[in-house]
Scaffold this active site. Structure first.
Site, PDB file in Angstrom:
ATOM      1  N   ARG A 154       0.841  -1.182   0.000  1.00 46.52           N
ATOM      2  CA  ARG A 154       0.000   0.000   0.000  1.00 46.52           C
ATOM      3  C   ARG A 154       0.885   1.244   0.000  1.00 46.52           C
ATOM      4  O   ARG A 154       1.604   1.517   0.954  1.00 46.52           O
ATOM      5  CB  ARG A 154      -0.924   0.008   1.226  1.00 46.52           C
ATOM      6  CG  ARG A 154      -1.809   1.232   1.276  1.00 46.52           C
ATOM      7  CD  ARG A 154      -2.759   1.222   2.455  1.00 46.52           C
ATOM      8  NE  ARG A 154      -3.369   2.558   2.545  1.00 46.52           N
ATOM      9  CZ  ARG A 154      -3.454   3.279   3.645  1.00 46.52           C
ATOM     10  NH1 ARG A 154      -2.996   2.800   4.798  1.00 46.52           N
ATOM     11  NH2 ARG A 154      -3.991   4.477   3.627  1.00 46.52           N
TER      12      ARG A 154
ATOM     13  N   HIS B 226      -2.988  11.146   0.972  1.00 46.44           N
ATOM     14  CA  HIS B 226      -2.544  10.918   2.341  1.00 46.44           C
ATOM     15  C   HIS B 226      -2.090  12.257   2.927  1.00 46.44           C
ATOM     16  O   HIS B 226      -0.935  12.429   3.305  1.00 46.44           O
ATOM     17  CB  HIS B 226      -1.427   9.879   2.378  1.00 46.44           C
ATOM     18  CG  HIS B 226      -1.240   9.220   3.715  1.00 46.44           C
ATOM     19  ND1 HIS B 226      -1.298   7.854   3.896  1.00 46.44           N
ATOM     20  CD2 HIS B 226      -1.007   9.740   4.944  1.00 46.44           C
ATOM     21  CE1 HIS B 226      -1.088   7.563   5.168  1.00 46.44           C
ATOM     22  NE2 HIS B 226      -0.901   8.706   5.822  1.00 46.44           N
TER      23      HIS B 226
ATOM     24  N   GLU C 255      -7.702   8.286   6.126  1.00 45.38           N
ATOM     25  CA  GLU C 255      -8.005   8.904   7.416  1.00 45.38           C
ATOM     26  C   GLU C 255      -8.448  10.362   7.320  1.00 45.38           C
ATOM     27  O   GLU C 255      -7.770  11.269   7.829  1.00 45.38           O
ATOM     28  CB  GLU C 255      -6.791   8.803   8.340  1.00 45.38           C
ATOM     29  CG  GLU C 255      -6.415   7.387   8.691  1.00 45.38           C
ATOM     30  CD  GLU C 255      -5.244   7.292   9.654  1.00 45.38           C
ATOM     31  OE1 GLU C 255      -5.011   6.196  10.174  1.00 45.38           O
ATOM     32  OE2 GLU C 255      -4.559   8.318   9.893  1.00 45.38           O
TER      33      GLU C 255
ATOM     34  N   ASN D  96      -7.852   1.431   9.827  1.00 48.25           N
ATOM     35  CA  ASN D  96      -6.559   1.730  10.433  1.00 48.25           C
ATOM     36  C   ASN D  96      -6.752   1.765  11.945  1.00 48.25           C
ATOM     37  O   ASN D  96      -7.572   2.540  12.446  1.00 48.25           O
ATOM     38  CB  ASN D  96      -6.025   3.092   9.970  1.00 48.25           C
ATOM     39  CG  ASN D  96      -5.723   3.128   8.486  1.00 48.25           C
ATOM     40  OD1 ASN D  96      -5.816   2.126   7.791  1.00 48.25           O
ATOM     41  ND2 ASN D  96      -5.350   4.299   7.990  1.00 48.25           N
TER      42      ASN D  96
ATOM     43  N   TYR E 159      -4.834   1.893  15.828  1.00 49.08           N
ATOM     44  CA  TYR E 159      -3.644   2.072  16.657  1.00 49.08           C
ATOM     45  C   TYR E 159      -3.940   1.957  18.144  1.00 49.08           C
ATOM     46  O   TYR E 159      -3.195   1.326  18.883  1.00 49.08           O
ATOM     47  CB  TYR E 159      -2.984   3.427  16.351  1.00 49.08           C
ATOM     48  CG  TYR E 159      -2.322   3.453  14.993  1.00 49.08           C
ATOM     49  CD1 TYR E 159      -1.041   2.954  14.805  1.00 49.08           C
ATOM     50  CD2 TYR E 159      -2.994   3.948  13.883  1.00 49.08           C
ATOM     51  CE1 TYR E 159      -0.441   2.952  13.550  1.00 49.08           C
ATOM     52  CE2 TYR E 159      -2.411   3.958  12.627  1.00 49.08           C
ATOM     53  CZ  TYR E 159      -1.134   3.450  12.463  1.00 49.08           C
ATOM     54  OH  TYR E 159      -0.551   3.444  11.215  1.00 49.08           O
TER      55      TYR E 159
ATOM     56  N   GLU F 241      -3.826  -0.316   8.165  1.00 52.88           N
ATOM     57  CA  GLU F 241      -2.675   0.141   8.952  1.00 52.88           C
ATOM     58  C   GLU F 241      -2.777  -0.420  10.353  1.00 52.88           C
ATOM     59  O   GLU F 241      -3.837  -0.389  10.980  1.00 52.88           O
ATOM     60  CB  GLU F 241      -2.624   1.678   9.065  1.00 52.88           C
ATOM     61  CG  GLU F 241      -2.165   2.415   7.836  1.00 52.88           C
ATOM     62  CD  GLU F 241      -2.044   3.922   8.076  1.00 52.88           C
ATOM     63  OE1 GLU F 241      -1.818   4.326   9.247  1.00 52.88           O
ATOM     64  OE2 GLU F 241      -2.204   4.688   7.120  1.00 52.88           O
TER      65      GLU F 241
END
Length: 441
Positions: free
Chosen positions: A77, A121, A166, A287, A289, A349
């Site tokens: 990616r 991005h 995002e 994504n 985290y 991600e």
């Protein structure tokens, strides 16, 4: 943890983004982006660092593709830099920019790796921002034109498409609290930027499909929201934060609606755009985290919530709590909330920063990253066992890179980059992931 835990067709990959690794910000006809401007502003980036060279991927991409081949992943990616394709954010494409991505995509395909392309991005062309950026509707129209250029040129090689990465981060960190480019502090007045990005997503999906592209999805950052207590006020704050960081982006894309908490902050006429935003997707990128913890706002807080630290868990060097089971919680909640509307999921991600240095033995030992990835993959497998349709997993990131306002200190890569020499050194986590994806371990 080994590959046999996952289906044979499960897609393993790694992710990067253009601004964080390419460098060559003044080469090849590339125009300035908002991040070039932000980095050139004193006090915005830690230690005054910038991405003019970054990991020099623009010149060293053959070496980096060779690392991808050595790693053995099925997909990579990457992202296109909008200002490298359209230096002014509109008009005819820049031939040198197109040629660079031709070379890069050809190299990826020659290595038998599937390109997964993100169109945006966060590197908005500065000229687009000067014309109003994501605060104005016209930016969504410009983005659709840009998407058409990419679909027509690269659709024969790109396997999966992600229009925007995002959008929550651009809205909140760029426009609401000012930690990222642009550095604006509009607070709740930044919410229209979310709608315009959602509209850009829908228009880009239509534009890509018009070129014959397929395999189109999204990549939204998602976090479970935990309450600081069982009090009603804290629960109300959690509902509001969940609407702001999660549902503001997923609901319109998957359900064709906005959370009621957001409606008064959206631009006039937003409802007319919902059919475009809800264009059918082939996959949904998550994504992940960390979770968020929230309480009711204290006196004088202009926001309807107040963030609190997530305590009781180890922290990464980026001060993120390491909570693998929250990924399981997140995926189950999405599976239930969007039942019947959620396409197959890819984890686009997941990764962590660590204190990574080349040791005297010439290796980079990063056991914390191996533990992080292994724990999150176990949580992912549990979610799949509970019925969540997850088709792939991408580690962030292939290599150390420019980590936005924090500069080069946080290291997220499976490959260590010595920024003084640009020497690449695969870390222990590289070997661990290599064994996993090749079914050797």
């Amino acid at each position: 943890m080994d590959r046999s835990t996952f289906p044979r067709e499960f897609l393993w990959g790694v992710s990067t983004s253009a601004f964080q690794i390419e460098g060559a910000t003044g080469e090849g006809g590339r125009g300035p982006s908002i991040w070039d401007t932000f980095a050139a502003t004193p006090g915005r980036i830690a230690r005054g660092e910038h991405a003019d060279i970054a990991a020099d991927h623009y010149h060293r991409y053959p070496e980096d593709v060779a690392l991808l081949a050595e790693l053995g992943v099925g997909a990579y990616r990457m992202s296109f830099a909008w200002p490298r394709i359209q230096p002014e954010g509109k008009g005819a494409p820049n031939a040198e920019g197109l040629a660079f991505y031709d070379r890069l995509l050809d190299a990826i395909c020659d290595a038998d790796i599937a390109p997964v392309a993100t169109l945006y991005h966060w590197d908005t062309p500065q000229a687009v921002e000067d014309a109003g950026g994501w605060l104005v509707r016209d930016t969504a129209e410009r983005f659709a034109e840009y998407a058409s250029i990419l679909g027509e040129r690269f659709g024969d090689r790109v396997r999966m498409w992600i229009p925007l990465n995002e959008p929550m981060v651009m809205s909140i960190y760029g426009y609401a609290i000012g930690e990222y480019a642009l550095g604006k502090t509009l607070l709740l007045d930044a919410i229209p930027t979310a709608h315009h990005q959602n509209l850009a997503h829908g228009l880009a999906v239509r534009a890509l499909r018009a070129t014959g592209a397929s395999g189109i999805g999204t990549a939204n950052n998602h976090s479970p929201v935990w309450t600081a207590s069982e009090g009603d006020d804290d629960k109300a704050a959690a509902i509001w934060l969940d609407a702001l960081i999660n549902r503001l982006y997923a609901d319109p894309v998957l359900l064709g609606t906005y959370p009621s908490e957001m409606e008064q902050h959206l631009p006039d006429g937003y409802a007319e755009d919902l059919p475009v935003i809800r264009e059918e997707l082939d996959f949904y990128g998550v994504n992940y985290y960390e979770p968020q913890r929230v309480a009711a706002p204290g006196p004088g807080n202009p926001l309807p919530f107040e963030l609190r630290p997530v305590e009781g868990y180890p922290l990464t060097t980026n001060d993120s709590p390491v909570v693998p089971h929250a990924l399981h919680e997140l995926l189950l909640s999405m599976h239930e909330r969007y039942a019947g509307a959620l396409p197959p999921i890819y984890i686009t991600e997941n990764g962590c920063s660590a204190d990574d240095e080349v040791a005297e033995d010439g290796h980079v030992h990063d056991p914390d990253r191996v533990e992080f990835l292994s724990g999150h993959l176990r949580a992912l497998r549990f979610a799949m066992d509970d019925g969540v349709d997850v088709r792939g997993y991408f580690v962030w990131s292939l290599m150390d890179n420019f980590e936005w306002s924090k500069g080069y200190a946080p290291r997220f890569g499976l490959v260590h980059v010595d920024y003084a020499t640009q020497r690449r050194t695969p870390k222990d986590s590289f070997g661990w992931y290599q064994r996993l994806v090749r079914d050797d371990g």
